[in-house]
Design a protein around this motif. Structure first.
Motif, PDB file in Angstrom:
ATOM      1  N   ARG A  43       0.649 -30.194 -49.202  1.00  0.00           N
ATOM      2  CA  ARG A  43      -0.049 -29.519 -50.308  1.00  0.00           C
ATOM      3  C   ARG A  43       0.591 -28.184 -50.653  1.00  0.00           C
ATOM      4  N   TYR A  44       1.380 -27.628 -49.738  1.00  0.00           N
ATOM      5  CA  TYR A  44       2.033 -26.336 -49.951  1.00  0.00           C
ATOM      6  C   TYR A  44       3.541 -26.491 -49.749  1.00  0.00           C
ATOM      7  N   PRO A  45       4.238 -27.165 -50.667  1.00  0.00           N
ATOM      8  CA  PRO A  45       5.678 -27.366 -50.466  1.00  0.00           C
ATOM      9  C   PRO A  45       6.454 -26.056 -50.637  1.00  0.00           C
ATOM     10  N   MET A  46       7.641 -26.046 -50.084  1.00  0.00           N
ATOM     11  CA  MET A  46       8.532 -24.900 -50.251  1.00  0.00           C
ATOM     12  C   MET A  46       9.020 -24.889 -51.697  1.00  0.00           C
ATOM     13  N   PRO A  47       9.488 -23.746 -52.201  1.00  0.00           N
ATOM     14  CA  PRO A  47       9.961 -23.685 -53.586  1.00  0.00           C
ATOM     15  C   PRO A  47      11.066 -24.707 -53.899  1.00  0.00           C
ATOM     16  N   ASP A  48      11.879 -25.055 -52.909  1.00  0.00           N
ATOM     17  CA  ASP A  48      12.955 -26.030 -53.147  1.00  0.00           C
ATOM     18  C   ASP A  48      12.476 -27.468 -52.996  1.00  0.00           C
ATOM     19  N   GLY A  49      11.176 -27.655 -52.735  1.00  0.00           N
ATOM     20  CA  GLY A  49      10.616 -28.989 -52.594  1.00  0.00           C
ATOM     21  C   GLY A  49      10.528 -29.469 -51.162  1.00  0.00           C
ATOM     22  N   GLY A  50      11.124 -28.741 -50.232  1.00  0.00           N
ATOM     23  CA  GLY A  50      11.057 -29.114 -48.825  1.00  0.00           C
ATOM     24  C   GLY A  50       9.688 -28.823 -48.237  1.00  0.00           C
ATOM     25  N   LEU A  51       9.527 -29.148 -46.988  1.00  0.00           N
ATOM     26  CA  LEU A  51       8.255 -28.917 -46.306  1.00  0.00           C
ATOM     27  C   LEU A  51       8.450 -27.935 -45.162  1.00  0.00           C
ATOM     28  N   TYR A  52       7.403 -27.187 -44.876  1.00  0.00           N
ATOM     29  CA  TYR A  52       7.439 -26.254 -43.752  1.00  0.00           C
ATOM     30  C   TYR A  52       7.344 -27.023 -42.445  1.00  0.00           C
TER      31      TYR A  52
END
Length: 94
Positions: A43-52
């Motif tokens: 639900r909170y992706p990184m700005p580049d579309g990746g995941l934390y």
């Protein structure tokens, strides 16, 4: 061919989404199962579309504990950031 490790995350530039994820994890009445934690991170992706990664969440909690609505640092709270693979059965000694 080996994958290059991802460079260390600049926690300050990702502060808002990381603290939001950590707040939701810590506010859950029970430790989250792997599926639920993965769904929350998506639900909170990184700005580049990746995941934390889980290590990003742990680093964020250590860095921002006691700020931005997060509780003070404690090992008990830190354990909640680790997904629960299975819940103990009722009445078990676990």
């Amino acid at each position: 061919m080996t994958r290059k490790p991802r460079p260390l995350l600049d926690l300050e530039s990702h502060r808002a989404p990381l603290t939001a994820i950590v707040r939701e994890v810590l506010a859950a009445p029970e430790p989250l199962a792997v599926y639920d934690l993965n769904r929350l991170v998506r639900r909170y992706p990184m700005p580049d579309g990746g995941l934390y990664k889980r290590s990003d969440l742990i680093a964020a909690f250590r860095a921002f504990a006691g700020q931005d609505g997060l509780p003070p640092y404690s090992d008990d709270a830190l354990l909640r950031l680790q997904p629960s693979r299975c819940a103990p059965a009722a009445g078990s000694r676990r």
